[in-house]
Write an enzyme that holds these catalytic residues in place. Structure first.
Site, PDB file in Angstrom:
ATOM      1  N   GLU A  21      13.005  -9.625   0.730  1.00  0.00           N
ATOM      2  CA  GLU A  21      12.303  -8.433   1.231  1.00  0.00           C
ATOM      3  C   GLU A  21      13.072  -7.176   0.839  1.00  0.00           C
ATOM      4  O   GLU A  21      14.304  -7.136   0.960  1.00  0.00           O
ATOM      5  CB  GLU A  21      12.232  -8.520   2.766  1.00  0.00           C
ATOM      6  CG  GLU A  21      11.592  -7.322   3.432  1.00  0.00           C
ATOM      7  CD  GLU A  21      11.590  -7.443   4.967  1.00  0.00           C
ATOM      8  OE1 GLU A  21      12.449  -8.178   5.522  1.00  0.00           O
ATOM      9  OE2 GLU A  21      10.740  -6.795   5.596  1.00  0.00           O
ATOM     10  N   HIS A  57      12.941  -2.794   1.253  1.00  0.00           N
ATOM     11  CA  HIS A  57      12.351  -1.537   1.734  1.00  0.00           C
ATOM     12  C   HIS A  57      13.183  -0.374   1.222  1.00  0.00           C
ATOM     13  O   HIS A  57      14.421  -0.415   1.293  1.00  0.00           O
ATOM     14  CB  HIS A  57      12.277  -1.493   3.261  1.00  0.00           C
ATOM     15  CG  HIS A  57      11.315  -2.481   3.799  1.00  0.00           C
ATOM     16  ND1 HIS A  57       9.958  -2.327   3.674  1.00  0.00           N
ATOM     17  CD2 HIS A  57      11.511  -3.670   4.408  1.00  0.00           C
ATOM     18  CE1 HIS A  57       9.355  -3.376   4.201  1.00  0.00           C
ATOM     19  NE2 HIS A  57      10.271  -4.210   4.645  1.00  0.00           N
ATOM     20  N   SER A 113      13.243   2.703   2.470  1.00  0.00           N
ATOM     21  CA  SER A 113      13.817   3.435   3.607  1.00  0.00           C
ATOM     22  C   SER A 113      14.449   2.449   4.588  1.00  0.00           C
ATOM     23  O   SER A 113      14.162   1.240   4.550  1.00  0.00           O
ATOM     24  CB  SER A 113      12.723   4.237   4.310  1.00  0.00           C
ATOM     25  OG  SER A 113      11.765   3.362   4.882  1.00  0.00           O
ATOM     26  N   TYR A 140      11.508   8.742   0.922  1.00  0.00           N
ATOM     27  CA  TYR A 140      11.300   7.774  -0.166  1.00  0.00           C
ATOM     28  C   TYR A 140      11.874   8.211  -1.506  1.00  0.00           C
ATOM     29  O   TYR A 140      11.765   7.481  -2.480  1.00  0.00           O
ATOM     30  CB  TYR A 140       9.800   7.485  -0.314  1.00  0.00           C
ATOM     31  CG  TYR A 140       9.169   6.943   0.940  1.00  0.00           C
ATOM     32  CD1 TYR A 140       9.585   5.718   1.473  1.00  0.00           C
ATOM     33  CD2 TYR A 140       8.172   7.640   1.622  1.00  0.00           C
ATOM     34  CE1 TYR A 140       9.028   5.212   2.632  1.00  0.00           C
ATOM     35  CE2 TYR A 140       7.596   7.141   2.781  1.00  0.00           C
ATOM     36  CZ  TYR A 140       8.032   5.935   3.279  1.00  0.00           C
ATOM     37  OH  TYR A 140       7.484   5.427   4.431  1.00  0.00           O
ATOM     38  N   ARG A 179      13.789   4.163  11.962  1.00  0.00           N
ATOM     39  CA  ARG A 179      12.601   5.014  12.015  1.00  0.00           C
ATOM     40  C   ARG A 179      11.801   4.691  13.289  1.00  0.00           C
ATOM     41  O   ARG A 179      12.390   4.346  14.307  1.00  0.00           O
ATOM     42  CB  ARG A 179      11.794   4.817  10.723  1.00  0.00           C
ATOM     43  CG  ARG A 179      12.590   5.229   9.477  1.00  0.00           C
ATOM     44  CD  ARG A 179      11.812   5.028   8.200  1.00  0.00           C
ATOM     45  NE  ARG A 179      10.614   5.849   8.168  1.00  0.00           N
ATOM     46  CZ  ARG A 179       9.634   5.704   7.275  1.00  0.00           C
ATOM     47  NH1 ARG A 179       9.727   4.776   6.345  1.00  0.00           N
ATOM     48  NH2 ARG A 179       8.578   6.476   7.307  1.00  0.00           N
ATOM     49  N   ARG A 228       4.866  12.864  -1.787  1.00  0.00           N
ATOM     50  CA  ARG A 228       5.232  13.490  -0.500  1.00  0.00           C
ATOM     51  C   ARG A 228       6.407  12.728   0.107  1.00  0.00           C
ATOM     52  O   ARG A 228       6.762  11.657  -0.347  1.00  0.00           O
ATOM     53  CB  ARG A 228       4.031  13.469   0.450  1.00  0.00           C
ATOM     54  CG  ARG A 228       2.991  14.543   0.120  1.00  0.00           C
ATOM     55  CD  ARG A 228       1.894  14.604   1.166  1.00  0.00           C
ATOM     56  NE  ARG A 228       2.417  14.834   2.494  1.00  0.00           N
ATOM     57  CZ  ARG A 228       2.181  14.033   3.536  1.00  0.00           C
ATOM     58  NH1 ARG A 228       1.445  12.972   3.405  1.00  0.00           N
ATOM     59  NH2 ARG A 228       2.677  14.311   4.725  1.00  0.00           N
ATOM     60  N   ASP A 287       2.150 -15.858   6.226  1.00  0.00           N
ATOM     61  CA  ASP A 287       1.651 -17.222   6.022  1.00  0.00           C
ATOM     62  C   ASP A 287       1.562 -17.575   4.539  1.00  0.00           C
ATOM     63  O   ASP A 287       1.853 -18.711   4.150  1.00  0.00           O
ATOM     64  CB  ASP A 287       0.266 -17.390   6.680  1.00  0.00           C
ATOM     65  CG  ASP A 287       0.354 -17.470   8.199  1.00  0.00           C
ATOM     66  OD1 ASP A 287       1.468 -17.672   8.724  1.00  0.00           O
ATOM     67  OD2 ASP A 287      -0.692 -17.342   8.867  1.00  0.00           O
ATOM     68  N   PRO A 297       0.789  -1.235   0.000  1.00  0.00           N
ATOM     69  CA  PRO A 297       0.000   0.000   0.000  1.00  0.00           C
ATOM     70  C   PRO A 297       0.824   1.290   0.000  1.00  0.00           C
ATOM     71  O   PRO A 297       1.850   1.386   0.673  1.00  0.00           O
ATOM     72  CB  PRO A 297      -0.826  -0.105   1.290  1.00  0.00           C
ATOM     73  CG  PRO A 297      -0.134  -1.112   2.125  1.00  0.00           C
ATOM     74  CD  PRO A 297       0.516  -2.069   1.167  1.00  0.00           C
ATOM     75  N   ASN A 298       0.324   2.230  -0.774  1.00  0.00           N
ATOM     76  CA  ASN A 298       0.838   3.601  -0.873  1.00  0.00           C
ATOM     77  C   ASN A 298       2.125   3.744  -1.675  1.00  0.00           C
ATOM     78  O   ASN A 298       2.557   4.867  -1.944  1.00  0.00           O
ATOM     79  CB  ASN A 298       1.011   4.242   0.518  1.00  0.00           C
ATOM     80  CG  ASN A 298      -0.308   4.335   1.251  1.00  0.00           C
ATOM     81  OD1 ASN A 298      -1.277   4.850   0.700  1.00  0.00           O
ATOM     82  ND2 ASN A 298      -0.381   3.812   2.461  1.00  0.00           N
ATOM     83  N   ASN A 305       7.944  -5.877  -1.236  1.00  0.00           N
ATOM     84  CA  ASN A 305       7.950  -4.739  -0.318  1.00  0.00           C
ATOM     85  C   ASN A 305       6.500  -4.587   0.143  1.00  0.00           C
ATOM     86  O   ASN A 305       5.691  -3.941  -0.528  1.00  0.00           O
ATOM     87  CB  ASN A 305       8.434  -3.466  -1.017  1.00  0.00           C
ATOM     88  CG  ASN A 305       8.462  -2.280  -0.066  1.00  0.00           C
ATOM     89  OD1 ASN A 305       7.937  -2.352   1.049  1.00  0.00           O
ATOM     90  ND2 ASN A 305       9.050  -1.176  -0.498  1.00  0.00           N
ATOM     91  N   ALA A 318       3.378  -0.883   4.541  1.00  0.00           N
ATOM     92  CA  ALA A 318       2.907  -0.866   5.939  1.00  0.00           C
ATOM     93  C   ALA A 318       2.493  -2.253   6.433  1.00  0.00           C
ATOM     94  O   ALA A 318       2.592  -2.542   7.639  1.00  0.00           O
ATOM     95  CB  ALA A 318       1.740   0.108   6.071  1.00  0.00           C
TER      96      ALA A 318
HETATM   97  O1  CA2 Z   1      10.619   1.905   3.134  1.00  0.00           O
HETATM   98  C1  CA2 Z   1       9.757   1.219   2.588  1.00  0.00           C
HETATM   99  O2  CA2 Z   1       9.890   0.717   1.468  1.00  0.00           O
HETATM  100  C2  CA2 Z   1       8.410   1.004   3.299  1.00  0.00           C
HETATM  101  O3  CA2 Z   1       7.979  -0.316   2.996  1.00  0.00           O
HETATM  102  C3  CA2 Z   1       7.462   2.032   2.733  1.00  0.00           C
HETATM  103  C4  CA2 Z   1       6.103   2.064   3.410  1.00  0.00           C
HETATM  104  C5  CA2 Z   1       6.231   2.102   4.937  1.00  0.00           C
HETATM  105  O4  CA2 Z   1       4.968   1.961   5.551  1.00  0.00           O
HETATM  106  C6  CA2 Z   1       7.175   1.027   5.467  1.00  0.00           C
HETATM  107  O5  CA2 Z   1       7.308   1.146   6.855  1.00  0.00           O
HETATM  108  C7  CA2 Z   1       8.535   1.117   4.814  1.00  0.00           C
HETATM  109  C8  CA2 Z   1       5.295   3.293   2.912  1.00  0.00           C
HETATM  110  C9  CA2 Z   1       4.999   3.221   1.409  1.00  0.00           C
HETATM  111  C10 CA2 Z   1       4.919   4.572   0.745  1.00  0.00           C
HETATM  112  O6  CA2 Z   1       4.312   5.574   1.536  1.00  0.00           O
HETATM  113  C11 CA2 Z   1       4.285   6.881   1.091  1.00  0.00           C
HETATM  114  C12 CA2 Z   1       4.125   7.867   2.048  1.00  0.00           C
HETATM  115  C13 CA2 Z   1       4.089   9.190   1.667  1.00  0.00           C
HETATM  116  C14 CA2 Z   1       4.181   9.522   0.333  1.00  0.00           C
HETATM  117  C15 CA2 Z   1       4.317   8.540  -0.628  1.00  0.00           C
HETATM  118  C16 CA2 Z   1       4.371   7.224  -0.242  1.00  0.00           C
END
Ligand code: CA2
Length: 141
Positions: free
Chosen positions: A98, A100, A102, A23, A107, A18, A87, A10-11, A74, A77
């Site tokens: 895996e 990531h 960041s 990122y 963090r 942002r 699982d 997700p995201n 990846n 969240a």
């Molecule tokens: O560092 C990573 O690749 C994460 O998997 C990215 C996730 C985060 O929840 C993990 O803890 C680490 C977040 C994905 C992207 O989130 C965004 C937030 C703000 C703007 C754009 C993307």
């Protein structure tokens, strides 16, 4: 030719919009192009899947059974919450890596836990886009 499935959670489709300090400035399309280019150079057939929904990620992992030689994941969240993804990875038994963008170890405390990571054989954390390249290279070795 090795067949690798890249799964993004997700995201990640919002990359570049942002939090560029965490990122990076490049968007999700740029990430997909980067992965495709790296795979081509390594002579790997790659498919990329992204979803914001936990069940869809589980379905995709299950559908990979018998179809792919490896999974690069990846879970975003869901990394820190999803026993279902852990699982599913264990259930299919496909070698998984895996990634990531960041450095989750530096963090918030809750990002230090990785359920999916328990089913992964290698981890590339905090390397930005390059983590996906390293993961593809890992499957060649
Ligand atoms: O560092 C990573 O690749 C994460 O998997 C990215 C996730 C985060 O929840 C993990 O803890 C680490 C977040 C994905 C992207 O989130 C965004 C937030 C703000 C703007 C754009 C993307």
């Amino acid at each position: 030719m090795k067949k690798i499935l890249v799964i993004n959670g997700p995201n990640l489709n919002m990359l570049g919009i942002r939090e560029p300090d965490i990122y990076g400035k490049q968007d999700y399309e740029a990430l997909c192009e980067y992965i495709d280019e790296c795979a081509k150079k390594l002579d790997i057939a790659v498919d990329i899947f992204q979803s914001n929904h936990e069940g869809d990620l589980v379905d995709e992992i299950q559908a990979a059974y018998g179809e792919y030689d490896g999974i690069i994941i990846n879970p975003a969240a869901y990394t820190h919450t999803s026993v279902a993804i852990l699982d599913a990875l264990k259930a299919v038994g496909i070698p998984a890596v895996e990634v990531h963008l960041s450095d989750v170890s530096k963090r918030e405390d809750f990002r230090r836990i990785s359920y999916a990571g328990l089913a992964c054989e290698e981890h590339f954390i905090g390397l930005g886009f390059e983590g996906y390249k390293k993961a593809l290279e890992w499957f060649v070795k």
